[in-house]
Design a protein around this motif. Structure first.
Motif, PDB file in Angstrom:
ATOM      1  N   LEU A 117      -5.614   6.617   0.997  1.00 57.99           N
ATOM      2  CA  LEU A 117      -5.861   5.934  -0.275  1.00 57.99           C
ATOM      3  C   LEU A 117      -6.510   4.567  -0.102  1.00 57.99           C
ATOM      4  N   ASP A 118      -6.580   4.068   1.121  1.00 59.95           N
ATOM      5  CA  ASP A 118      -7.187   2.762   1.359  1.00 59.95           C
ATOM      6  C   ASP A 118      -8.700   2.828   1.505  1.00 59.95           C
ATOM      7  N   ARG A 119      -9.253   4.044   1.555  1.00 62.57           N
ATOM      8  CA  ARG A 119     -10.703   4.179   1.701  1.00 62.57           C
ATOM      9  C   ARG A 119     -11.390   3.969   0.361  1.00 62.57           C
ATOM     10  N   VAL A 120     -12.345   3.058   0.320  1.00 61.63           N
ATOM     11  CA  VAL A 120     -13.002   2.714  -0.940  1.00 61.63           C
ATOM     12  C   VAL A 120     -13.871   3.863  -1.448  1.00 61.63           C
ATOM     13  N   SER A 121     -14.241   4.792  -0.570  1.00 62.40           N
ATOM     14  CA  SER A 121     -15.133   5.883  -0.977  1.00 62.40           C
ATOM     15  C   SER A 121     -14.401   7.051  -1.616  1.00 62.40           C
ATOM     16  N   LEU A 122     -13.087   6.990  -1.686  1.00 62.16           N
ATOM     17  CA  LEU A 122     -12.335   8.099  -2.251  1.00 62.16           C
ATOM     18  C   LEU A 122     -12.556   8.200  -3.757  1.00 62.16           C
ATOM     19  N   SER A 143      -0.164   3.573  -1.405  1.00 64.01           N
ATOM     20  CA  SER A 143       1.012   4.426  -1.284  1.00 64.01           C
ATOM     21  C   SER A 143       2.173   3.650  -0.672  1.00 64.01           C
ATOM     22  N   PRO A 144       3.393   3.885  -1.135  1.00 65.19           N
ATOM     23  CA  PRO A 144       4.551   3.197  -0.543  1.00 65.19           C
ATOM     24  C   PRO A 144       4.638   3.447   0.964  1.00 65.19           C
ATOM     25  N   ARG A 145       5.075   2.440   1.689  1.00 61.08           N
ATOM     26  CA  ARG A 145       5.202   2.537   3.139  1.00 61.08           C
ATOM     27  C   ARG A 145       6.649   2.725   3.578  1.00 61.08           C
ATOM     28  N   ALA A 193       6.020  10.129  -1.924  1.00 54.06           N
ATOM     29  CA  ALA A 193       6.356   8.791  -1.442  1.00 54.06           C
ATOM     30  C   ALA A 193       6.702   7.852  -2.595  1.00 54.06           C
ATOM     31  N   TRP A 194       5.957   7.947  -3.699  1.00 61.13           N
ATOM     32  CA  TRP A 194       6.245   7.111  -4.860  1.00 61.13           C
ATOM     33  C   TRP A 194       7.591   7.471  -5.476  1.00 61.13           C
ATOM     34  N   TRP A 195       7.839   8.768  -5.656  1.00 64.78           N
ATOM     35  CA  TRP A 195       9.115   9.187  -6.243  1.00 64.78           C
ATOM     36  C   TRP A 195      10.281   8.718  -5.381  1.00 64.78           C
ATOM     37  N   ALA A 196      10.170   8.898  -4.076  1.00 62.93           N
ATOM     38  CA  ALA A 196      11.255   8.518  -3.178  1.00 62.93           C
ATOM     39  C   ALA A 196      11.483   7.014  -3.175  1.00 62.93           C
ATOM     40  N   SER A 197      10.394   6.238  -3.281  1.00 64.80           N
ATOM     41  CA  SER A 197      10.550   4.788  -3.283  1.00 64.80           C
ATOM     42  C   SER A 197      11.296   4.313  -4.519  1.00 64.80           C
ATOM     43  N   LEU A 198      11.094   5.002  -5.635  1.00 60.20           N
ATOM     44  CA  LEU A 198      11.789   4.640  -6.871  1.00 60.20           C
ATOM     45  C   LEU A 198      13.233   5.135  -6.869  1.00 60.20           C
ATOM     46  N   ALA A 199      13.463   6.300  -6.285  1.00 59.19           N
ATOM     47  CA  ALA A 199      14.818   6.856  -6.242  1.00 59.19           C
ATOM     48  C   ALA A 199      15.679   6.195  -5.178  1.00 59.19           C
ATOM     49  N   GLY A 200      15.040   5.648  -4.141  1.00 56.34           N
ATOM     50  CA  GLY A 200      15.789   5.000  -3.071  1.00 56.34           C
ATOM     51  C   GLY A 200      16.578   6.007  -2.241  1.00 56.34           C
ATOM     52  N   MET A 232       0.483   6.852   8.629  1.00 53.56           N
ATOM     53  CA  MET A 232       1.302   7.156   7.461  1.00 53.56           C
ATOM     54  C   MET A 232       2.595   7.850   7.868  1.00 53.56           C
ATOM     55  N   ALA A 233       2.503   8.793   8.801  1.00 51.49           N
ATOM     56  CA  ALA A 233       3.705   9.468   9.277  1.00 51.49           C
ATOM     57  C   ALA A 233       4.680   8.463   9.884  1.00 51.49           C
ATOM     58  N   GLY A 234       4.155   7.488  10.616  1.00 52.92           N
ATOM     59  CA  GLY A 234       5.013   6.471  11.203  1.00 52.92           C
ATOM     60  C   GLY A 234       5.698   5.616  10.152  1.00 52.92           C
ATOM     61  N   ASN A 235       4.945   5.246   9.110  1.00 54.10           N
ATOM     62  CA  ASN A 235       5.541   4.452   8.032  1.00 54.10           C
ATOM     63  C   ASN A 235       6.683   5.196   7.362  1.00 54.10           C
ATOM     64  N   TRP A 236       6.499   6.487   7.156  1.00 55.14           N
ATOM     65  CA  TRP A 236       7.500   7.304   6.454  1.00 55.14           C
ATOM     66  C   TRP A 236       8.588   7.831   7.378  1.00 55.14           C
ATOM     67  N   LEU A 237       8.510   7.514   8.672  1.00 56.03           N
ATOM     68  CA  LEU A 237       9.415   8.034   9.695  1.00 56.03           C
ATOM     69  C   LEU A 237       9.404   9.567   9.654  1.00 56.03           C
ATOM     70  N   ALA A 238       8.219  10.119   9.581  1.00 54.68           N
ATOM     71  CA  ALA A 238       8.037  11.567   9.530  1.00 54.68           C
ATOM     72  C   ALA A 238       7.478  12.065  10.850  1.00 54.68           C
TER      73      ALA A 238
END
Length: 214
Positions: A106-111, A121-123, A81-88, A149-155
């Motif tokens: 990644l939003d869980r504080v216990s991770l 993570s990029p949305r 997701a990060w690579w794709a957000s930078l590559a566009g 997350m799948a919805g954000n990434w259209l996956a």
């Protein structure tokens, strides 16, 4: 038919997550047993650096000299997701598709704090056909969050049943069910122009939604 597809199949690049993928991991098994599957050596498996991983993924994609399908597990799902957000939108030219298995929340504080550098993570929508494979009892991510997350990434979202974090400790072996998901994705990307971003890439997403028997 299989040989014809094999001649046109993009290179599959496996991307392990935190601490890498050991000999019992399905990624390692696929690298040994399937054609056209290679691992990207991201390095620093126990102390990952987001920027270094992005650079090494970029280099691996460039060295492939042709379309690739990214097969990521855990933390490396967010690397994609990060690579794709930078590559566009340019990311859709070298990458024909992606299979993202068990992305952690990644939003869980216990991770584990070692992965904090990858948060948030990029949305943004991923500009290539993507399927997220999630487990119902993954200790690193609830199914509802995987769906978000799948919805954000259209996956597409693939329900893998109750198989933990879908790693080396999950007892899935060579994970035949996962291989069927990958084969379906490969069938799709081999049937279209992998270097053109158009509406077909978007239409693919709901068509791939499926459930793997638990």
């Amino acid at each position: 038919m299989f040989q014809d597809r094999l001649s046109r199949t993009p290179l599959c690049l496996t991307l392990p997550g935190l601490d890498g993928s050991g000999p019992d991991h399905w990624q390692t098994r696929w690298e040994c047993e399937r054609p056209n599957v290679d691992r990207v050596e991201l390095g620093n498996w126990s102390q990952p650096s987001r920027n270094m991983w992005i650079a090494r993924l970029e280099r691996a994609i460039a060295q492939a000299r042709g379309p690739v399908v990214l097969v990521a597990h855990s933390l490396s799902c967010h690397l994609v997701a990060w690579w794709a957000s930078l590559a566009g939108e340019a990311a859709a030219r070298p990458v024909a598709g992606a299979m993202l298995v068990a992305p952690p929340d990644l939003d869980r504080v216990s991770l584990d704090r070692r992965i904090a550098e990858f948060a948030p993570s990029p949305r943004a929508v991923l500009p290539f056909p993507t399927v997220v494979v999630a487990s119902r009892n993954d200790p690193w991510c609830e199914m509802g969050r995987s769906r978000e997350m799948a919805g954000n990434w259209l996956a597409a979202l693939c329900d893998a049943g109750e198989v933990g974090h879908i790693g080396g400790q999950s007892g899935v072996g060579a994970w035949q069910e996962g291989q069927r998901v990958l084969d379906r994705l490969l069938d799709h990307v081999c049937a279209r122009d992998a270097r053109r971003l158009d509406d077909e890439a978007v239409r693919f997403q709901p068509e791939l939604v499926m459930a793997i028997p638990a």
